[in-house]
Design a protein around this motif. Sequence first.
Motif, PDB file in Angstrom:
ATOM      1  N   VAL A  57      -6.040  -7.341   0.938  1.00 43.32           N
ATOM      2  CA  VAL A  57      -4.632  -6.949   0.953  1.00 43.32           C
ATOM      3  C   VAL A  57      -4.402  -5.600   0.278  1.00 43.32           C
ATOM      4  O   VAL A  57      -5.099  -5.230  -0.662  1.00 43.32           O
ATOM      5  N   ASP A  58      -3.421  -4.893   0.816  1.00 47.75           N
ATOM      6  CA  ASP A  58      -2.932  -3.675   0.185  1.00 47.75           C
ATOM      7  C   ASP A  58      -2.252  -4.115  -1.115  1.00 47.75           C
ATOM      8  O   ASP A  58      -1.312  -4.918  -1.080  1.00 47.75           O
ATOM      9  N   LEU A  59      -2.729  -3.603  -2.254  1.00 45.94           N
ATOM     10  CA  LEU A  59      -2.224  -4.099  -3.539  1.00 45.94           C
ATOM     11  C   LEU A  59      -0.756  -3.752  -3.779  1.00 45.94           C
ATOM     12  O   LEU A  59      -0.070  -4.427  -4.532  1.00 45.94           O
ATOM     13  N   GLU A  60      -0.289  -2.708  -3.112  1.00 40.76           N
ATOM     14  CA  GLU A  60       1.104  -2.315  -3.322  1.00 40.76           C
ATOM     15  C   GLU A  60       2.066  -3.151  -2.482  1.00 40.76           C
ATOM     16  O   GLU A  60       3.052  -3.656  -2.975  1.00 40.76           O
ATOM     17  N   THR A  61       1.720  -3.330  -1.214  1.00 40.54           N
ATOM     18  CA  THR A  61       2.640  -4.031  -0.304  1.00 40.54           C
ATOM     19  C   THR A  61       2.283  -5.503  -0.118  1.00 40.54           C
ATOM     20  O   THR A  61       3.070  -6.265   0.432  1.00 40.54           O
ATOM     21  N   ARG A  62       1.074  -5.878  -0.518  1.00 40.73           N
ATOM     22  CA  ARG A  62       0.537  -7.241  -0.332  1.00 40.73           C
ATOM     23  C   ARG A  62       0.353  -7.593   1.146  1.00 40.73           C
ATOM     24  O   ARG A  62       0.235  -8.761   1.507  1.00 40.73           O
ATOM     25  N   GLN A  63       0.323  -6.574   1.973  1.00 41.83           N
ATOM     26  CA  GLN A  63       0.046  -6.757   3.399  1.00 41.83           C
ATOM     27  C   GLN A  63      -1.455  -6.901   3.617  1.00 41.83           C
ATOM     28  O   GLN A  63      -2.240  -6.188   2.984  1.00 41.83           O
ATOM     29  N   VAL A  64      -1.845  -7.794   4.540  1.00 36.76           N
ATOM     30  CA  VAL A  64      -3.266  -7.901   4.899  1.00 36.76           C
ATOM     31  C   VAL A  64      -3.643  -6.692   5.740  1.00 36.76           C
ATOM     32  O   VAL A  64      -3.031  -6.433   6.773  1.00 36.76           O
ATOM     33  N   ILE A  65      -4.634  -5.936   5.289  1.00 32.61           N
ATOM     34  CA  ILE A  65      -5.037  -4.750   6.045  1.00 32.61           C
ATOM     35  C   ILE A  65      -6.438  -4.889   6.654  1.00 32.61           C
ATOM     36  O   ILE A  65      -6.856  -4.081   7.462  1.00 32.61           O
ATOM     37  N   GLY A  66      -7.140  -5.925   6.232  1.00 35.75           N
ATOM     38  CA  GLY A  66      -8.475  -6.106   6.771  1.00 35.75           C
ATOM     39  C   GLY A  66      -9.084  -7.398   6.286  1.00 35.75           C
ATOM     40  O   GLY A  66      -8.389  -8.228   5.674  1.00 35.75           O
TER      41      GLY A  66
END
Length: 282
Positions: A48-57
């Motif tokens: 996860v992107d630590l800023e947005t908490r979106q899964v990026i990979g």
Amino acid sequence: RAKAAGRNTYRFFTPEMNRDAALRLELETELRHAVERGELYMVYQPQVDLETRQVIGCEALMRWSSRRFGEVPPDRFIPLAEESGLINPIGEWMLNRVFADISALNRTLGRHLAVSINISSRQLREPSFLERFRHYLDEYALAPDGLLIEITESLLVEDDEATMGCLDALVRMGMRLSMDDFGTGYSSLSYLKRFPFSEIKIDRDFVRDISTDPGDAALCLAIIAMAKGLGIQVVGEGVETEAQADFLSEHEADIGQGYLFSRPLRLEDLCGYLGVGVRSEE
Ligand code: C2E
Ligand code: MG
Ligand code: MG
Ligand code: MG
């Protein structure tokens, strides 16, 4: 003894078995047939992107469910596969499986998820590796820059020409390189100059006490600062608590991976985690 206990005896793998040479041989014999018996499978751990908490990979991790030994951990069977050369057929099975899974996942998602795969030195030294890699890449029409090849520092220490040549070729093909388990083993910063790494993964040994141990915190900060200076993205491995995630995020690490976000998941569970199932019902 295992033999005396009968052929279909199911036993759990325990650390004590590490020291048993006869058992090791048995394990290797079983591993030799693992691909054809369909005992290997892949799991995917979200990043996860630590800023947005979106899964990026996600990172692709291998599992072996042996009919004889039960679930054998990769830290046990991967080294065995490397020493015996079995890593080549097993690694080829892995490439095919992961590429098929990821191209299906990307189609369902309608976007490209980055996927990281672990490749060991024995595979890079295999003369036919590159050709087979390219074959699977074409077959599943994957974008090379959506793939990250994770390698460990110890691999680079071996420093043989075939390995280096293979890495160069992968980079020329557009693949991204990730340095796994950074901070353990023989850290030589010169490798970061020699190859265009796009990512460093801080080993979970350093992440564990990041918010409580000033020494570990200082090491993580130094790694992050160095990576930033080189324009390399930073992943924190083994993130289990909000405190660890906060620390990494506050100090500009880019990506987190660990049980806090998710355990490694089978493909269908990864789809569930990503909410793909929900969307397809609409
Ligand atoms: P790795 O590449 O450093 O993978 C990360 C390991 O950390 C994985 O262990 C993962 O399950 C574990 N992990 C992730 N988050 C957490 C957490 O929050 N807490 C804890 N305690 N652990 C966490 P796993 O799956 O057992 O794999 C162990 C190693 O086996 C991998 O380390 C990698 O070096 C190797 N491996 C796994 N799959 C493959 C493969 O397909 N090919 C090769 N060559 N090696 C593989
Ligand atoms: Mg890895
Ligand atoms: Mg690692
Ligand atoms: Mg590791």
